[in-house]
Write a protein that holds these residues in place. Sequence first.
Motif, short mmCIF file in Angstrom:
data_model
loop_
_atom_site.label_atom_id
_atom_site.label_comp_id
_atom_site.label_asym_id
_atom_site.label_seq_id
_atom_site.Cartn_x
_atom_site.Cartn_y
_atom_site.Cartn_z
N GLY A 51 -4.69 -0.11 3.84
CA GLY A 51 -4.15 -1.98 3.36
C GLY A 51 -4.51 -2.65 2.66
O GLY A 51 -3.21 -3.37 1.80
N THR A 52 -5.55 -3.06 1.77
CA THR A 52 -5.27 -3.91 0.62
C THR A 52 -4.53 -3.85 -0.59
O THR A 52 -3.77 -4.70 -1.15
CB THR A 52 -7.10 -3.66 0.07
OG1 THR A 52 -7.57 -4.06 1.21
CG2 THR A 52 -7.28 -4.70 -0.94
N VAL A 58 3.17 -5.57 -1.78
CA VAL A 58 3.66 -6.69 -1.40
C VAL A 58 3.94 -7.83 -2.62
O VAL A 58 5.49 -8.02 -2.83
CB VAL A 58 3.43 -7.23 -0.12
CG1 VAL A 58 4.31 -8.22 0.11
CG2 VAL A 58 3.84 -5.41 0.79
N ILE A 59 2.68 -7.99 -3.11
CA ILE A 59 2.46 -9.47 -3.61
C ILE A 59 3.27 -8.53 -5.24
O ILE A 59 4.07 -9.82 -5.43
CB ILE A 59 1.39 -9.95 -4.06
CG1 ILE A 59 0.55 -10.51 -2.39
CG2 ILE A 59 0.82 -10.67 -4.76
CD1 ILE A 59 -1.25 -10.14 -2.57
N ILE A 65 10.83 -9.43 -7.75
CA ILE A 65 12.24 -9.77 -7.27
C ILE A 65 12.46 -11.38 -7.31
O ILE A 65 13.23 -11.86 -7.92
CB ILE A 65 11.56 -9.95 -5.98
CG1 ILE A 65 12.00 -8.43 -5.20
CG2 ILE A 65 13.20 -10.67 -4.52
CD1 ILE A 65 12.42 -7.49 -3.67
N VAL A 66 11.12 -12.98 -7.17
CA VAL A 66 11.67 -13.72 -7.36
C VAL A 66 11.78 -14.14 -8.86
O VAL A 66 12.59 -14.69 -9.38
CB VAL A 66 9.84 -14.86 -7.01
CG1 VAL A 66 9.68 -16.25 -8.09
CG2 VAL A 66 9.54 -15.09 -6.25
#
Length: 71
Positions: A51-52, A58-59, A65-66
Amino acid sequence: MQDNKETPEQIRERLRQEELRSNPTGNMNDAFNRANRGNLSDLVGSLGWKGTGILILVIIIGFIIVSIFFK
């Protein structure tokens, strides 16, 4: 002489660990709810290494993307 009785903190932690093993989707929900309260160590600890890793990916993907769309 050693006392083999568990302290209340040890009992709570043991029960929490058993619940995390038996209910992984609830574990994810609990982890994100803890994140809302601002405790990062609980978030990472309850997500586990998979999960980490997903959270870190994702971050990173969000940052890429940003940076592409908002140059």
